[in-house]
Design a protein around this motif. Structure first.
Motif, short mmCIF file in Angstrom:
data_model
loop_
_atom_site.label_atom_id
_atom_site.label_comp_id
_atom_site.label_asym_id
_atom_site.label_seq_id
_atom_site.Cartn_x
_atom_site.Cartn_y
_atom_site.Cartn_z
N GLU A 292 3.95 -1.82 -71.68
CA GLU A 292 4.94 -2.90 -71.66
C GLU A 292 6.32 -2.38 -72.00
O GLU A 292 7.33 -2.88 -71.48
N ARG A 306 4.65 -10.13 -76.88
CA ARG A 306 3.86 -9.30 -75.95
C ARG A 306 3.69 -7.89 -76.51
O ARG A 306 2.60 -7.30 -76.47
N TRP A 309 1.30 -7.89 -79.66
CA TRP A 309 -0.09 -8.08 -79.27
C TRP A 309 -0.62 -6.88 -78.50
O TRP A 309 -1.79 -6.48 -78.68
N SER A 310 0.21 -6.29 -77.66
CA SER A 310 -0.22 -5.11 -76.90
C SER A 310 -0.47 -3.93 -77.83
O SER A 310 -1.44 -3.18 -77.66
N ARG A 313 -3.73 -4.57 -79.67
CA ARG A 313 -4.86 -4.29 -78.78
C ARG A 313 -5.08 -2.79 -78.64
O ARG A 313 -6.22 -2.29 -78.69
N VAL A 422 -9.23 -11.90 -75.01
CA VAL A 422 -7.85 -11.53 -75.36
C VAL A 422 -7.54 -10.12 -74.87
O VAL A 422 -6.45 -9.85 -74.32
N LEU A 426 -4.44 -9.64 -72.01
CA LEU A 426 -3.16 -8.96 -72.27
C LEU A 426 -2.76 -8.01 -71.13
O LEU A 426 -1.59 -7.99 -70.74
N TRP A 429 -1.26 -10.00 -68.41
CA TRP A 429 0.07 -10.46 -68.80
C TRP A 429 1.10 -9.35 -68.57
O TRP A 429 2.18 -9.59 -68.02
N ASN A 430 0.77 -8.14 -68.99
CA ASN A 430 1.69 -7.03 -68.83
C ASN A 430 1.85 -6.63 -67.37
O ASN A 430 2.94 -6.25 -66.93
#
Length: 702
Positions: A292, A306, A309-310, A313, A422, A426, A429-430
């Motif tokens: 990201e 983002r 959370w990335s 993860r 989740v 992610l 999302w990225n």
């Protein structure tokens, strides 16, 4: 003899379907969808387009019978050795069916689906069903692996190459199938002909075979068939290496690599620190760390969330991978499971497949080639092991769930599913953030090379709609061929822009087109067709407007006058037209346009020759005010007999220039001094015309 009842067989098949085939199909579908999502937003830059474009040139050479033009090698690697050209020959076959770059890109992207399937199967054999589902899911949504696969470039299929080689070798050694072992070597040998990094697969297979031979010999399972398959496979690998060496020699390229490449740079080793990129990249493949920060714009909504959370993860997956590596190491030295010998052998093969590329890359980067830039796709040679290792700790959770109460089991399952959703959401999302960034900023620091695949296809459609017969651009011819899906119209070195001046070589009939940006100077004798692209440039935030210019018919070339000046570069060379303004104002940008007809090539070697217009401005008292001696030119090996070179030299008059009658003096500037390029008047063929003078009136602005 007791046989299971038909109902028991049906129940077993249903259970196998739910536990194995259904999850496997899900991860395959997810990998396919993840890699195809937003595929049209891929930046089809020079590296991504070159192999596909070269394939189009191969197809053209074969169709025209020019077999001497077939390439032996491809792009130069970072160690100053050329890559093999096998990938381009494959694309040449593909373009016979569908020539577009989108299909070639989609084909590479779809290879991620079998990688996810192999990761699922390998983790299932090693650690069980829960681990398999996690490993397959992580392989399906691997951001960095998908980024590498989404391009028609050399490294696109690298992960699929590695995964299939391991799967074949493991089946051959663990299940005693010589054909599979030989197929693994043959596959790696074929992969070597497409990408130089794939040579690592041969080394990995040699080590894997050695590990398998030692383990199986102690069990008395090292059969004659396996031994023959290993020897035959190694021979095929050696033959592939020799074929590559012959291709390099035939291309007259040095076989010795430059250990310290002056074009490479590595901050860690230059500063005396260890280069940990090999380890970090091996983790990054499965965790997606820093994706990201690399491809998503910081001003994207919720970017900080983002990013946090990335990172969380990635930290979790890194921890799982290290735990999984420990579990695999324990399993490699212990004997457990229903078939301990086979499980131990598979564990050893898997451990070697992961450790060897990381260790070799680490040693090379820190001890041999300290300036070598280690890219993330080099570590795809470890695939699919990073995914299997990250899924391994789920075997402990699965074991705990088996011995727990029903409520506890459901709670564990619900927690695992929540974390998994989740962890899968992610990357989507990225990936969407990357596509959004490309949509907002379609013009990157690489210029036209950076235009997304979607807009390149739109440009090709507009080019066809204009009825263009060629496409001129300053970008590489292979990139242009990939953009158009055809090599014949690509003209890369017959248009040049330098400052405000331009030159391009066109047919007298017109119809040739050029692709430039709106901020570039327009070529002479052409009509413009702007094609605005929604979005902004990353640098100055101005609109992105590619321009297609279509050459107009040149009447002076179609019906040349008898009195045109001769250029002493060969028979048929003529100065067809010379236009200068009659009057101008101080500070005004003026244009001097030359039209030369290209005649027969000179008798001498002329490939490196070039000539350019030399323009001077003289004041009424004879003083030189302006001198332009850096106008662009076209090299001799690109001259086309019967075509016209149109040059537009633009320069600004001094703002404080007094009014009066000035003289523009034009001549041919020959920096090579290999040919004294001058004009001759047909009426006086013995007297060279070194300069041509035109009057320029400078008037004050009223």
């Amino acid at each position: 003899m007791n046989r299971p009842s038909p109902g028991g067989e049906r129940s077993a098949r249903q259970s196998r379907w739910r536990r194995t085939w259904l999850p496997a199909l899900f991860v395959i579908w997810m990998a396919f969808a993840f890699r195809m999502h937003g595929l049209e937003h891929v930046r089809q830059n020079y590296d991504r387009a070159y192999p596909h474009g070269l394939g189009l040139f191969i197809r053209q050479a074969v169709a025209e019978g020019h077999f001497d033009q077939l390439p032996a090698v491809s792009l130069l690697a970072s160690i100053n050795l050329p890559n093999p050209a096998g990938a381009s020959y494959f694309y040449a076959l593909l373009t016979a069916i569908e020539p577009s770059a989108y299909v070639a890109t989609a084909l590479n992207a779809m290879l991620g689906a079998p990688v996810a399937a192999i990761a699922f199967d390998l983790a299932r054999r090693l650690f069980g069903g829960w681990s398999a589902s996690v490993a397959g899911s992580l392989a399906g949504v691997s951001l960095w692996a998908a980024w590498v696969a989404r391009g028609a470039w050399l490294q696109g299929p690298l992960e699929a190459m590695s995964a299939l080689a391991l799967w074949l070798a493991m089946n051959g050694l663990a299940r005693g199938k010589p054909k599979h072992l030989f197929a693994a070597f043959a596959w790696a040998a074929a992969c070597l002909q497409t990408y130089l990094v794939a040579a690592g697969l041969l080394a990995q297979l040699v080590v894997a075979t050695f590990i398998g031979a030692l383990s199986l010999r102690s069990l008395g399972r090292w059969s004659t068939g396996l031994r023959r398959a290993a020897v035959a496979g190694a021979a095929v690998g050696v033959l592939s290496v020799l074929v590559y060496a012959g291709a390099v020699i035939s291309a007259r390229t040095a076989l010795t690599a430059v250990v310290n490449n002056p074009h490479a740079f590595n901050e860690e080793t230059r500063a005396g620190r260890l280069n940990l990129d090999p380890i970090n990249h091996a983790l990054r493949i499965v965790s997606g760390r820093d994706f990201e920060n690399t491809f998503v714009e910081p001003d994207t909504p919720l970017f900080e969330a983002r990013d946090r959370w990335s990172d969380a993860r990635a930290a979790l997956i890194d921890a799982l991978l290290w735990i999984g590596l420990g579990l695999l190491a324990i399993q490699a030295v212990s004997r457990s499971g229903s078939d301990p010998a086979r499980t131990t052998l598979i564990s050893r093969l898997a451990l070697g497949w992961f450790v060897l590329p990381v260790l070799a890359t680490f040693l090379i980067a820190n001890a041999v080639m300290r300036d070598w830039k280690v890219h993330v796709f080099y570590l795809l040679l470890t695939s699919p092991m990073p995914y299997a290792l990250a899924g391994a700790p789920l075997a402990l959770l699965e074991r705990a769930a088996r011995h727990a109460t029903r409520k506890t089991r459901y709670a564990i399952l619900a927690l695992a599913l929540t974390v998994a959703m989740v962890a899968v959401a992610l990357p989507w999302w990225n990936a969407h953030g990357e596509a959004e960034a490309t949509t907002r900023f379609p013009y990157h620091h690489d210029g036209l090379y950076s235009l997304p695949l979607f807009w390149q296809m739109r440009l090709a459609e507009r080019w066809r709609a204009l009825g263009c017969v060629t496409l001129h651009a300053q970008e590489d011819a292979r990139w242009l061929a990939s953009l158009l899906g055809d090599a014949r119209p690509a003209r890369a070195e017959e248009i040049h822009i330098k400052g405000a001046s331009s030159i391009w070589q066109v047919r007298p009939e017109g119809g040739e087109c050029a692709l430039l940006m709106a901020e570039s100077p327009a070529p002479a004798r052409a009509e413009a067709f702007p094609m605005p692209i929604p979005g902004q440039k990353r640098t100055d935030r101005t609109p992105v407007v590619p321009m297609l210019y279509r050459a107009l018919p040149l009447e002076s070339a179609l019906r040349p006058s008898e009195g045109t000046f001769i250029v002493n570069l060969g028979e048929g060379w003529r100065l067809l037209g010379l236009q200068t303004p009659a009057a101008a104002h101080p500070g005004e940008m003026i244009t001097v346009t030359h039209d030369w007809r290209v005649g027969l090539p000179p008798a001498e070697p002329y490939g490196s020759w070039y000539f350019a217009p030399f323009v001077k401005l003289f004041a009424p008292d004879g003083r030189m005010i302006v001198q332009v001696d850096d106008a662009p030119a076209i090299l001799g090996y690109r001259w086309r007999a019967g075509h016209v070179q149109t040059s537009a030299v633009r320069f600004a008059l001094p703002a404080d220039l007094p009014p009066g009658q000035y003289a523009l003096e034009m001549s041919l500037f020959d920096p090579n001094q290999k040919k004294n390029a001058v004009y001759f008047d047909p009426k006086q063929p013995g007297t060279p015309v070194v300069t041509i003078r035109h009057v320029l009136w400078v008037r004050q602005v009223r």
